[in-house]
Design a protein around this motif. Sequence first.
Motif, mmCIF file in Angstrom:
data_model
loop_
_atom_site.group_PDB
_atom_site.id
_atom_site.type_symbol
_atom_site.label_atom_id
_atom_site.label_comp_id
_atom_site.label_asym_id
_atom_site.label_seq_id
_atom_site.Cartn_x
_atom_site.Cartn_y
_atom_site.Cartn_z
ATOM 1 N N CYS A 242 44.225 50.348 28.080
ATOM 2 C CA CYS A 242 44.381 49.168 27.222
ATOM 3 C C CYS A 242 45.795 48.950 26.712
ATOM 4 C CB CYS A 242 43.407 49.248 26.047
ATOM 5 S SG CYS A 242 41.699 49.156 26.586
ATOM 6 N N LEU A 243 46.650 49.937 26.865
ATOM 7 C CA LEU A 243 48.043 49.769 26.449
ATOM 8 C C LEU A 243 48.982 49.690 27.655
ATOM 9 C CD1 LEU A 243 48.122 52.229 23.396
ATOM 10 C CD2 LEU A 243 47.881 49.739 23.370
ATOM 11 N N ASN A 244 48.432 49.333 28.801
ATOM 12 C CA ASN A 244 49.212 49.187 30.024
ATOM 13 C C ASN A 244 49.248 47.702 30.384
ATOM 14 O OD1 ASN A 244 49.260 48.898 33.113
ATOM 15 N ND2 ASN A 244 50.003 50.986 32.788
ATOM 16 N N ARG A 245 50.432 47.154 30.453
ATOM 17 C CA ARG A 245 50.602 45.714 30.678
ATOM 18 C C ARG A 245 49.917 45.232 31.954
ATOM 19 N NH1 ARG A 245 54.151 42.128 28.621
ATOM 20 N NH2 ARG A 245 55.557 43.725 27.859
ATOM 21 N N ARG A 246 50.074 45.937 33.059
ATOM 22 C CA ARG A 246 49.445 45.504 34.322
ATOM 23 C C ARG A 246 47.929 45.518 34.226
ATOM 24 N NH1 ARG A 246 50.175 48.199 39.377
ATOM 25 N NH2 ARG A 246 49.176 46.384 40.286
ATOM 26 N N VAL A 247 47.387 46.541 33.598
ATOM 27 C CA VAL A 247 45.934 46.611 33.441
ATOM 28 C C VAL A 247 45.462 45.436 32.587
ATOM 29 C CG1 VAL A 247 44.017 47.960 32.479
ATOM 30 C CG2 VAL A 247 45.824 49.120 33.771
ATOM 31 N N ILE A 248 46.135 45.210 31.477
ATOM 32 C CA ILE A 248 45.747 44.115 30.581
ATOM 33 C C ILE A 248 45.746 42.781 31.318
ATOM 34 C CG2 ILE A 248 46.506 42.736 28.596
ATOM 35 C CD1 ILE A 248 47.349 45.371 27.271
ATOM 36 N N GLU A 249 46.803 42.499 32.061
ATOM 37 C CA GLU A 249 46.901 41.218 32.763
ATOM 38 C C GLU A 249 45.787 41.045 33.790
ATOM 39 O OE1 GLU A 249 48.785 38.689 31.877
ATOM 40 O OE2 GLU A 249 49.533 39.966 30.280
ATOM 41 N N ASN A 250 45.286 42.134 34.352
ATOM 42 C CA ASN A 250 44.239 42.053 35.362
ATOM 43 C C ASN A 250 42.827 42.193 34.816
ATOM 44 O OD1 ASN A 250 45.393 41.906 38.248
ATOM 45 N ND2 ASN A 250 46.759 43.310 37.172
ATOM 46 N N VAL A 251 42.688 42.549 33.537
ATOM 47 C CA VAL A 251 41.363 42.841 32.986
ATOM 48 C C VAL A 251 40.960 41.911 31.846
ATOM 49 C CG1 VAL A 251 40.033 44.604 31.732
ATOM 50 C CG2 VAL A 251 41.430 45.257 33.696
ATOM 51 N N LYS A 252 41.889 41.473 31.034
ATOM 52 C CA LYS A 252 41.599 40.807 29.754
ATOM 53 C C LYS A 252 40.647 39.618 29.830
ATOM 54 C CE LYS A 252 45.627 37.821 29.828
ATOM 55 N NZ LYS A 252 46.887 37.518 29.229
ATOM 56 N N GLU A 253 40.582 38.935 30.952
ATOM 57 C CA GLU A 253 39.732 37.744 31.045
ATOM 58 C C GLU A 253 38.595 37.900 32.047
ATOM 59 O OE1 GLU A 253 42.452 34.520 31.703
ATOM 60 O OE2 GLU A 253 43.296 34.733 29.692
ATOM 61 N N ARG A 254 38.392 39.107 32.526
ATOM 62 C CA ARG A 254 37.300 39.360 33.478
ATOM 63 C C ARG A 254 35.953 39.282 32.770
ATOM 64 N NH1 ARG A 254 38.629 40.338 39.091
ATOM 65 N NH2 ARG A 254 40.812 40.914 39.066
ATOM 66 N N LYS A 255 34.911 39.215 33.559
ATOM 67 C CA LYS A 255 33.552 39.211 33.020
ATOM 68 C C LYS A 255 33.167 40.626 32.607
ATOM 69 C CE LYS A 255 31.999 35.170 35.548
ATOM 70 N NZ LYS A 255 32.471 34.262 34.594
ATOM 71 N N PHE A 256 32.104 40.747 31.835
ATOM 72 C CA PHE A 256 31.669 42.042 31.330
ATOM 73 C C PHE A 256 30.749 42.785 32.306
ATOM 74 C CE2 PHE A 256 32.884 39.826 27.443
ATOM 75 C CZ PHE A 256 33.624 40.810 26.798
ATOM 76 N N LYS A 257 30.387 42.183 33.419
ATOM 77 C CA LYS A 257 29.458 42.795 34.368
ATOM 78 C C LYS A 257 30.139 43.898 35.173
ATOM 79 C CE LYS A 257 26.917 38.527 34.864
ATOM 80 N NZ LYS A 257 26.571 37.414 35.710
ATOM 81 N N GLU A 258 29.316 44.862 35.644
ATOM 82 C CA GLU A 258 29.855 46.000 36.390
ATOM 83 C C GLU A 258 30.571 45.555 37.661
ATOM 84 O OE1 GLU A 258 27.064 48.540 39.369
ATOM 85 O OE2 GLU A 258 26.265 48.226 37.379
ATOM 86 N N GLY A 259 30.117 44.476 38.272
ATOM 87 C CA GLY A 259 30.769 43.979 39.472
ATOM 88 C C GLY A 259 32.215 43.587 39.232
ATOM 89 N N SER A 260 32.547 43.216 38.008
ATOM 90 C CA SER A 260 33.928 42.850 37.680
ATOM 91 C C SER A 260 34.853 44.062 37.770
ATOM 92 C CB SER A 260 34.009 42.249 36.285
ATOM 93 O OG SER A 260 33.353 41.019 36.251
ATOM 94 N N LEU A 261 34.373 45.216 37.358
ATOM 95 C CA LEU A 261 35.179 46.432 37.478
ATOM 96 C C LEU A 261 35.398 46.758 38.948
ATOM 97 C CD1 LEU A 261 36.620 48.987 36.546
ATOM 98 C CD2 LEU A 261 34.390 50.090 36.371
ATOM 99 N N LEU A 262 34.337 46.726 39.728
ATOM 100 C CA LEU A 262 34.456 47.053 41.149
ATOM 101 C C LEU A 262 35.370 46.060 41.858
ATOM 102 C CD1 LEU A 262 30.747 48.036 41.858
ATOM 103 C CD2 LEU A 262 32.692 49.538 41.388
ATOM 104 N N LYS A 263 35.281 44.794 41.492
ATOM 105 C CA LYS A 263 36.151 43.778 42.076
ATOM 106 C C LYS A 263 37.612 44.033 41.682
ATOM 107 C CE LYS A 263 36.627 38.807 42.608
ATOM 108 N NZ LYS A 263 36.132 37.482 42.268
ATOM 109 N N THR A 264 37.832 44.374 40.427
ATOM 110 C CA THR A 264 39.182 44.675 39.953
ATOM 111 C C THR A 264 39.744 45.883 40.694
ATOM 112 O OG1 THR A 264 38.654 43.802 37.768
ATOM 113 C CG2 THR A 264 40.570 45.239 37.910
#
Length: 165
Positions: free
Chosen positions: A48-70
């Motif tokens: 959560c304190l990594n800029r690249r992670v934040i830019e790729n995660v902050k607006e994703r959906k809460f479903k498990e498929g969103s993590l796998l897609k990311t």
Amino acid sequence: MKLNEFEIFQNKVVGAHAIWEFSKYYQMHHVDKFCPSLICTMPVLPLCLNRRVIENVKERKFKEGSLLKTLDENKDLFSGLQDRMEGMAELTLESIYLGAVTGLFYYDRENSLIIPRMKFLPAKIKDGLNSNKDYSDIIHTSKRVGAWFSQFNHSELLFYFNLQF
């Protein structure tokens, strides 16, 4: 010298808030309403304190498929997480201590669980959060990470993120 806002934000107060949001969303999205373990919480701040992670995660959906897609779309996004987690272990533990003593959550030592206590942020903090986009993005990311982590067991998380404890 211009200060990097993400370096400024890497402090115990923001860490405690991010872990609290993570634990709330973890419990809210877990099939059995379980709370996250301490081990499960260790990668939260490095993510959560990594800029690249934040830019790729902050607006994703809460479903498990969103993590796998990311994970699939950004294969290198989580590389180095083990090193970041080890490097930020002190900040994570200090943030957990601060969150526990301020009543955001309870740390159950016997079961090694982070149990969210407070339901809502005080208005003063909420106003500050709404006025700062970077801080808000950190919190949005921690909510999604909490929801995602709740949908996997420890072995799957270790595998997906290539972590060792």
